[in-house]
Design a protein around this motif. Structure first.
Motif, mmCIF file in Angstrom:
data_model
loop_
_atom_site.group_PDB
_atom_site.id
_atom_site.type_symbol
_atom_site.label_atom_id
_atom_site.label_comp_id
_atom_site.label_asym_id
_atom_site.label_seq_id
_atom_site.Cartn_x
_atom_site.Cartn_y
_atom_site.Cartn_z
ATOM 1 N N LEU A 1 3.866 2.073 2.623
ATOM 2 C CA LEU A 1 4.784 3.180 2.424
ATOM 3 C C LEU A 1 3.959 4.457 2.501
ATOM 4 O O LEU A 1 3.098 4.688 1.659
ATOM 5 N N THR A 2 4.191 5.264 3.524
ATOM 6 C CA THR A 2 3.411 6.493 3.689
ATOM 7 C C THR A 2 4.216 7.688 3.194
ATOM 8 O O THR A 2 5.362 7.896 3.613
ATOM 9 N N LEU A 3 3.614 8.447 2.288
ATOM 10 C CA LEU A 3 4.238 9.640 1.728
ATOM 11 C C LEU A 3 3.590 10.878 2.330
ATOM 12 O O LEU A 3 2.398 11.119 2.112
ATOM 13 N N ILE B 1 0.849 -1.186 0.000
ATOM 14 C CA ILE B 1 0.000 0.000 0.000
ATOM 15 C C ILE B 1 0.889 1.242 0.000
ATOM 16 O O ILE B 1 1.821 1.346 0.804
ATOM 17 N N ILE B 2 0.605 2.171 -0.906
ATOM 18 C CA ILE B 2 1.248 3.482 -0.874
ATOM 19 C C ILE B 2 0.200 4.468 -0.362
ATOM 20 O O ILE B 2 -0.801 4.739 -1.037
ATOM 21 N N ALA C 1 2.932 2.282 9.226
ATOM 22 C CA ALA C 1 3.739 2.196 7.997
ATOM 23 C C ALA C 1 5.078 1.522 8.242
ATOM 24 O O ALA C 1 5.696 1.675 9.298
ATOM 25 N N GLU C 2 5.519 0.780 7.244
ATOM 26 C CA GLU C 2 6.844 0.174 7.261
ATOM 27 C C GLU C 2 7.908 1.240 7.049
ATOM 28 O O GLU C 2 9.015 1.150 7.569
ATOM 29 N N ARG C 3 7.530 2.258 6.267
ATOM 30 C CA ARG C 3 8.485 3.314 5.939
ATOM 31 C C ARG C 3 7.733 4.599 5.633
ATOM 32 O O ARG C 3 6.630 4.563 5.086
ATOM 33 N N VAL C 4 8.306 5.750 5.992
ATOM 34 C CA VAL C 4 7.689 7.042 5.710
ATOM 35 C C VAL C 4 8.681 7.923 4.965
ATOM 36 O O VAL C 4 9.900 7.825 5.171
#
Length: 417
Positions: A316-318, A283-284, A336-339
């Motif tokens: 992945l959160t933007l 998921i983005i 999130a796994e990564r931001v």
């Protein structure tokens, strides 16, 4: 047609909301309703926020406030009233009789915007199905109201003639639309199973409406999707292929934006579209970091995903639109796994997004290091297509390959199984 369009553009509305307790987001929700109204082509001439412990079962805001609302509508020459919650049939009819102007609610307004924006056959079917389900219990009052007012918000889609037919005919139309959607859903499932068979990973782009999802898809893949600074600028899902490092490929699928009080009729009708997130590998999550309601919007997105049954996916959160953030704060998303900080419209952060997706893919891959006999050279083409090729060297005994390959492909690539 031109007269109708002019009348629609000139529609003046009063917005009405209820605050049931101190500190709720009623005022913010009313501001969002104003943006929705403008998106639908209306002009907001006044707002009325009523403090009540609960909604009045007959008139939504209470009899006394209805008199005040009638006077306000007269003073501002309003042609319609929009309430910030979904009204019951009784509330809709009573307000219509007491105010003598068109009465709409948040659900009807969002449905109207969807009707104007749906471009594909599937989108139009989904919107019509949602509208008919919503109006099924309101047929008695809608026909008279729309016959008198003509045109404007709430009249796009199925149209006046359908609303004036009996429930049996409308129910038959709903049944037909559901069958058509079922066929489209079957086709979608075939495509999905084909992607799984080909080991093609998928990332679903989700987020609050107007957070920058379509812009992201365009910047990464040149998709050519419409970009507008409006709520629900695009409805129809678009899927495009993105090439990452090592010539790896991943599919990106845009989804319809989420919003406060997203009508359950729409969630039901758009379920097959929204469920692209459910079946995606990653998921983005695109967040508008410049919006003061960022945290609330993130909560609404995750709440909607839970309703759709989207389980544990790598996210992945933007935190997007950083160019509009005056005072940058620390960013975090516990889910999130990564931001990442991005300004997608400015092209900032795109490389980091690709690198993050490559890392996500690698977590689901196994390092393959093998010398392929020349008669198995065809397998190397599969490795190039589905994996990340790190090294390739031609030797007398065969072709040496070092690559990351999907777990599903590893047995075949490593042992020829």
């Amino acid at each position: 047609m031109e007269l109708q369009e002019n009348r629609e553009q000139a529609e003046r509305v009063v917005l009405v909301g209820i605050s049931e307790r101190d500190g709720d987001d009623a005022a913010d929700s009313l501001e969002e309703l104003a943006e929705l109204a403008r998106t639908a082509g209306a002009s907001v001439c006044a707002t009325l926020l009523q403090n009540r412990e609960r909604r009045h079962p007959a008139t939504y805001i209470g009899t006394g406030k209805v008199d005040e609302l009638r006077q306000l509508a007269l003073e501002r020459e309003a042609t319609g009233i929009i309430c910030d919650d979904e009204l019951s049939p009784a509330q809709m009819k009573n307000l219509q009789d007491l105010l003598d102007v068109k009465v709409m609610d948040r659900t009807l307004l969002i449905l109207d915007i969807f009707a104007a924006r749906a471009g594909t056959k599937e989108g139009r079917i989904q919107v019509e199905l949602a509208q008919l389900r919503y109006r099924m219990t309101r047929l008695a009052g809608f026909g008279r109201a729309m016959s008198r007012l003509g045109g404007g918000i709430g009249t796009r889609g199925p149209g006046e003639t359908k609303l004036e037919t009996d429930r049996r005919v409308v129910a038959g139309r709903i049944s037909t639309l559901k069958q058509e959607l079922l066929e489209i859903q079957r086709h979608r499932e075939v495509n999905r199973s084909q992607r799984e068979k080909n080991h093609m990973p998928v990332a679903a782009i989700v987020g609050y409406t107007n957070a920058g999802k379509s812009t992201l898809l365009n910047r990464l893949t040149d998709a050519g999707v419409l970009e507008e600074d409006k709520l629900f600028a695009t409805l129809d899902p678009t899927t495009r292929k993105l090439e990452l490092a090592g010539k790896q490929q991943i599919l990106l699928t845009d989804t319809v934006g989420f919003i406060r009080k997203l009508p359950h009729h729409l969630v039901d009708a758009f379920r097959s579209t929204l469920e692209e997130a459910k079946y995606a590998d990653f998921i983005i999550h695109v967040v508008d970091a410049s919006n003061p309601q960022m945290d609330k919007q993130m909560h609404i997105v995750y709440e909607t995903l839970e309703k759709l049954g989207v389980g544990d996916k790598k996210i992945l959160t933007l935190f997007n639109k950083q160019d509009l953030v005056a005072d940058p704060q620390p960013i975090q998303d516990m889910r999130a796994e990564r931001v990442l900080r991005t300004s997608v419209a400015k092209g900032e952060g795109l490389l980091e997004i690709k690198e993050a997706l490559s890392d996500f893919l690698r977590d689901n891959q196994i390092l393959l290091e093998r010398v392929f006999p020349y008669q198995e050279a065809g397998l190397i083409a599969l490795v190039r297509k589905k994996g990340e090729l790190l090294a390739e060297e031609y030797r007398p005994e065969g072709i040496y390959v070092k690559a990351y390959v999907p777990k599903e492909l590893y047995p075949k690539a490593a042992f020829g199984e």
